[in-house]
Design a protein around this motif. Structure first.
Motif, short mmCIF file in Angstrom:
data_model
loop_
_atom_site.label_atom_id
_atom_site.label_comp_id
_atom_site.label_asym_id
_atom_site.label_seq_id
_atom_site.Cartn_x
_atom_site.Cartn_y
_atom_site.Cartn_z
N MET A 1 0.85 -1.18 0.00
CA MET A 1 0.00 0.00 0.00
C MET A 1 0.89 1.24 0.00
SD MET A 1 -2.80 1.02 2.84
CE MET A 1 -1.97 1.91 4.12
N MET A 2 0.61 2.18 -0.88
CA MET A 2 1.38 3.42 -0.95
C MET A 2 0.58 4.55 -0.31
SD MET A 2 4.22 2.74 -2.39
CE MET A 2 4.89 4.28 -2.92
N VAL A 3 1.25 5.30 0.51
CA VAL A 3 0.62 6.43 1.18
C VAL A 3 1.51 7.63 1.00
CG1 VAL A 3 -0.19 7.32 3.39
CG2 VAL A 3 -0.38 4.89 2.90
N ASP A 4 1.04 8.61 0.23
CA ASP A 4 1.83 9.81 -0.03
C ASP A 4 3.27 9.47 -0.39
OD1 ASP A 4 0.22 11.78 2.54
OD2 ASP A 4 -0.35 11.46 0.48
N GLY A 5 3.47 8.44 -1.21
CA GLY A 5 4.78 8.05 -1.66
C GLY A 5 5.54 7.18 -0.67
N MET A 6 4.92 6.84 0.46
CA MET A 6 5.58 5.99 1.45
C MET A 6 4.80 4.70 1.57
SD MET A 6 6.49 8.76 4.38
CE MET A 6 4.96 9.66 4.29
N ALA A 7 5.49 3.61 1.80
CA ALA A 7 4.83 2.32 1.86
C ALA A 7 4.54 1.90 3.29
CB ALA A 7 5.71 1.27 1.20
N GLY A 8 3.38 1.26 3.48
CA GLY A 8 3.04 0.55 4.71
C GLY A 8 2.89 1.39 5.96
N PRO A 9 2.85 0.70 7.13
CA PRO A 9 2.61 1.36 8.41
C PRO A 9 3.68 2.36 8.78
CG PRO A 9 2.46 -1.04 8.62
CD PRO A 9 2.92 -0.74 7.24
N VAL A 10 4.91 2.14 8.34
CA VAL A 10 5.97 3.10 8.65
C VAL A 10 5.64 4.45 8.02
CG1 VAL A 10 8.41 3.64 8.34
CG2 VAL A 10 7.71 1.32 8.94
N LYS A 13 3.07 6.28 10.14
CA LYS A 13 3.66 6.85 11.34
C LYS A 13 4.47 8.10 11.00
CE LYS A 13 3.70 2.40 13.59
NZ LYS A 13 4.47 1.26 14.01
N ARG A 14 5.17 8.05 9.89
CA ARG A 14 5.93 9.22 9.47
C ARG A 14 5.01 10.40 9.18
NH1 ARG A 14 9.95 6.34 5.36
NH2 ARG A 14 11.27 5.33 6.89
N GLN A 15 3.86 10.13 8.63
CA GLN A 15 2.89 11.17 8.32
C GLN A 15 2.52 11.93 9.60
OE1 GLN A 15 2.72 11.94 5.46
NE2 GLN A 15 0.69 12.37 4.81
N LEU A 16 2.21 11.18 10.65
CA LEU A 16 1.84 11.80 11.92
C LEU A 16 3.03 12.56 12.49
CD1 LEU A 16 -0.27 12.23 14.12
CD2 LEU A 16 0.56 10.16 15.21
N LEU A 17 4.21 11.96 12.44
CA LEU A 17 5.39 12.61 12.99
C LEU A 17 5.82 13.80 12.15
CD1 LEU A 17 7.45 9.48 14.06
CD2 LEU A 17 6.19 11.06 15.53
N ARG A 18 5.73 13.68 10.84
CA ARG A 18 6.20 14.73 9.94
C ARG A 18 5.27 15.95 9.94
NH1 ARG A 18 5.27 15.79 4.55
NH2 ARG A 18 4.02 13.93 4.31
N ILE A 19 3.98 15.74 10.09
CA ILE A 19 3.03 16.84 10.01
C ILE A 19 2.36 17.11 11.36
CG2 ILE A 19 0.86 17.61 8.96
CD1 ILE A 19 1.75 15.96 6.49
N GLY A 20 1.79 16.09 11.95
CA GLY A 20 1.01 16.28 13.18
C GLY A 20 1.82 16.77 14.36
N ALA A 21 2.99 16.19 14.58
CA ALA A 21 3.80 16.57 15.74
C ALA A 21 4.29 18.02 15.65
CB ALA A 21 4.96 15.60 15.92
N SER A 111 -4.03 6.69 10.28
CA SER A 111 -4.57 7.41 9.13
C SER A 111 -3.49 7.61 8.06
CB SER A 111 -5.09 8.78 9.57
OG SER A 111 -5.43 9.55 8.45
N ALA A 112 -3.93 7.64 6.83
CA ALA A 112 -3.02 7.89 5.71
C ALA A 112 -3.10 9.34 5.26
CB ALA A 112 -3.38 6.96 4.56
N SER A 113 -3.80 10.17 6.00
CA SER A 113 -4.11 11.51 5.54
C SER A 113 -3.24 12.58 6.22
CB SER A 113 -5.59 11.81 5.82
OG SER A 113 -5.86 13.17 5.64
N SER A 114 -2.55 13.36 5.40
CA SER A 114 -1.80 14.50 5.92
C SER A 114 -2.75 15.51 6.56
CB SER A 114 -1.04 15.19 4.79
OG SER A 114 -0.15 14.31 4.18
N PHE A 115 -3.91 15.68 5.95
CA PHE A 115 -4.91 16.62 6.45
C PHE A 115 -5.38 16.22 7.85
CE2 PHE A 115 -9.19 18.58 6.53
CZ PHE A 115 -8.84 19.87 6.18
N GLN A 116 -5.61 14.94 8.06
CA GLN A 116 -6.01 14.48 9.39
C GLN A 116 -4.88 14.64 10.38
OE1 GLN A 116 -7.47 10.49 8.90
NE2 GLN A 116 -9.40 11.17 7.97
#
Length: 182
Positions: A1-10, A13-21, A111-116
């Motif tokens: 599964m691709m999420v914003d150019g990144m694969a899988g659960p990692v 997690k990066r999405q949350l750390l990269r944007i949310g944190a 979540s796979a969403s940068s917006f979320q």
């Protein structure tokens, strides 16, 4: 599964750390800096220690015809709901805020969403700002007062703004976002 150019659960997690944190950190810092500025410079306690036990608060400052700076201590949650004289109430509200923030972080983690991630970051950063007030003072410092034709919206702070905007963005996302296909 691709999420914003990144694969899988990692990637999730990066999405949350990269944007949310970072969003949570910026919301928290802006909230705490604004409260410190108001409490120390703009509306300081004129007699006694700063906080809800201040004997004499600075008078309100009229900024415009519809906006004032005031010093209000909120012992409850939104609009003073659940305010009580109980000594444990600040800790109950801190615990409630931590549980809600934890649930949002867990949800955003999956979540796979940068917006979320951005939206949850706003909510969590604001919640932590208000948690710090409850732990320091036993109440939340509110100072923004908007009014029109004699009607005043309850005083609020930067953390409250972040929480409201974050929740509204989550609602907008839930109502209008297209479902992601695996």
């Amino acid at each position: 599964m691709m999420v914003d150019g990144m694969a899988g659960p990692v990637g999730l997690k990066r999405q949350l750390l990269r944007i949310g944190a970072p969003v949570a950190l910026v919301a928290f810092v802006l909230d705490q800096l604004s409260k410190q500025w108001v409490l120390s410079s703009v509306l300081p306690c004129l007699s006694g220690p700063s906080g809800p036990g201040c004997a004499v608060n600075s008078p309100m400052i009229e900024v415009t015809g519809f906006f004032n700076l005031v010093m209000v201590w909120n012992f409850g949650v939104s609009f003073g709901l659940f305010a009580s004289g109980a000594d444990l109430m600040p800790y109950v509200l801190v615990l409630l805020s931590l549980v809600i923030s934890g649930a949002l972080i867990a949800w955003a983690w999956r979540s796979a969403s940068s917006f979320q991630a951005l939206s949850v970051g706003l909510v969590v950063g604001g919640a932590v700002g208000n948690i710090i007030d409850r732990l320091r003072f036993g109440a939340v410092a509110d100072f923004l007062d908007f009014h029109l034709a004699g009607w005043h919206w309850p005083a609020f702070n930067v953390a409250d703004c972040c929480i409201v905007v974050g929740v509204c963005l989550l609602l907008i996302d839930g109502l209008f976002a297209k479902p992601q296909t695996p």
